[in-house]
Design an enzyme around this catalytic site. Sequence first.
Site, PDB file in Angstrom:
ATOM      1  N   SER A 277       0.972  -1.150  -0.002  1.00 23.11           N
ATOM      2  CA  SER A 277       0.142   0.070  -0.023  1.00 23.11           C
ATOM      3  C   SER A 277       0.826   1.228   0.062  1.00 23.11           C
ATOM      4  CB  SER A 277      -0.887   0.079   1.223  1.00 23.11           C
ATOM      5  OG  SER A 277      -1.460   1.284   1.581  1.00 23.11           O
ATOM      6  N   GLU A 290      -7.438 -10.611  -6.650  1.00 21.41           N
ATOM      7  CA  GLU A 290      -8.558  -9.602  -6.357  1.00 21.41           C
ATOM      8  C   GLU A 290      -8.891  -9.157  -7.811  1.00 21.41           C
ATOM      9  OE1 GLU A 290      -8.443  -6.279  -3.500  1.00 21.41           O
ATOM     10  OE2 GLU A 290      -6.425  -7.298  -3.527  1.00 21.41           O
TER      11      GLU A 290
END
Length: 467
Positions: A277, A290
């Site tokens: 992140s 994902e």
Amino acid sequence: MSKLWGGRFTKQTNHLVDEYTASIGFDQKLAEEDIQGSLAHVTMLGKCGILPLEDVETIKGGLNKVLEKIRKGEIEFSVSDEDIHMNVEKNLIAEIGPVGGKLHTGRSRNDQVATDMHLYLRKRVVELSGMLYELQKALIGQARDNLDTIVPGYTHLQRAQPILFAHHLMAYVSMFQRDIERLMDSYKRINVLPLGAGALAGTTFPIDRHFVAEQLQFDRVYENSLDAVSDRDFILEFLSHASIIMMHLSRLSEELVLWSSTEFNFIELDDAFCTGSSIMPQKKNPDVPELVRGKTGRVYGNLMGLLTVLKSLPLAYNKDMQEDKEGMFDTVATLEGALQLFAPMIATMKVNKPRMREAVNKDFSNATDIADFLVGKGLPFRQAHEVIGKTVLYCIQNGKYLLDLTMEEFKQFSPLFDDAIYQVLQPETVVNARNVYGGTATDQVADAIKRSEVLLRMTEQWLEEHQ
Ligand code: ARG
């Protein structure tokens, strides 16, 4: 040079029309197939005496030159030449002169483009089967390493019954096996030659379609010329199969995402397959599964798109059908992108066996087995179900699991309980009690792994025969 079909026209095409109708921006992907088809076609024209052999040789030489130049990136495709077929022909004529114009004898772009797409897709179907096979091998490898790993099995995402993690993984091996078999089966319908159908009605030249089929290694030729140029169901079938593959991958993706959450903590994906992140330094995100989950949408969209393009189209070719390509290319790229990452990502996934064990010890997924125990003692299943329901409720209210209960506590619910229940409730006993073909008992899963090896060999053989 003007348009190849310019004769009938008195004006230049509006450049916006050129841009709007051109497919060269995407169908240049078919350059290899287009030239492969043309080489077979012109060889046939020579063999059938439709073109003099020296012209055939000149054209073949020219086509190979054009191919070489395309491979080297030396050809600049032009929008005013609309598509790959006319771009190749233009370049051929530039290479060898007007004799290049003989190539298109007895052929139309309608049967030509259909042929290109059949050639293209039959290659992709083999490639994708090979990639699914690699993924199966990765899953089987993990299954072998996890033949002794017990996890909760779920229904409604609620813990249901303990199973071997290997058994869970082998479920995906079965799904991907059917996916491979679907692709293999579709190959039969892809491997059919449209060329020779002409624009729609056949051709006045004495061509030999079977000779072309043989050269291009097609098993059959299309029976009906109208069908040959307007069929796109081989693409629809591919998109359907691709959608099912993505659906399977999306389910596995979802599980990988869940399992790698702190809440589950069942697995850890290798660092090489995760991302971080930009703001939260502690994060390790399962971006690949994902995104595979997310990209399932575009593959379904491509299927819906083409189904809708083809709906109610009158026979035979309509320009609408040019819309068949981008969705197909995109689907192939999306599948290849996902599958090439999935096999190594599964192979390198770390399985947190102690955590899985802890999850199994702290749940009621062995409850069915006490019911079965009481049934063994003669109690009707419905009554046994009721007894265990009450027992579980008692445990929940008292912060216990079934294995924590004393014999005295058990007896409160039924006099039929005895000490054997403590063995019955062990996760190993529960798993191995499901010793039915296709069940989760260790012997059964070990057999399933063995049987899957046989399927792998069959796929290997098919892949070899279709390279
Ligand atoms: N670019 C066209 C396509 O992709 C090739 C066939 C064109 N045929 C025609 N009659 N305009 O469909």
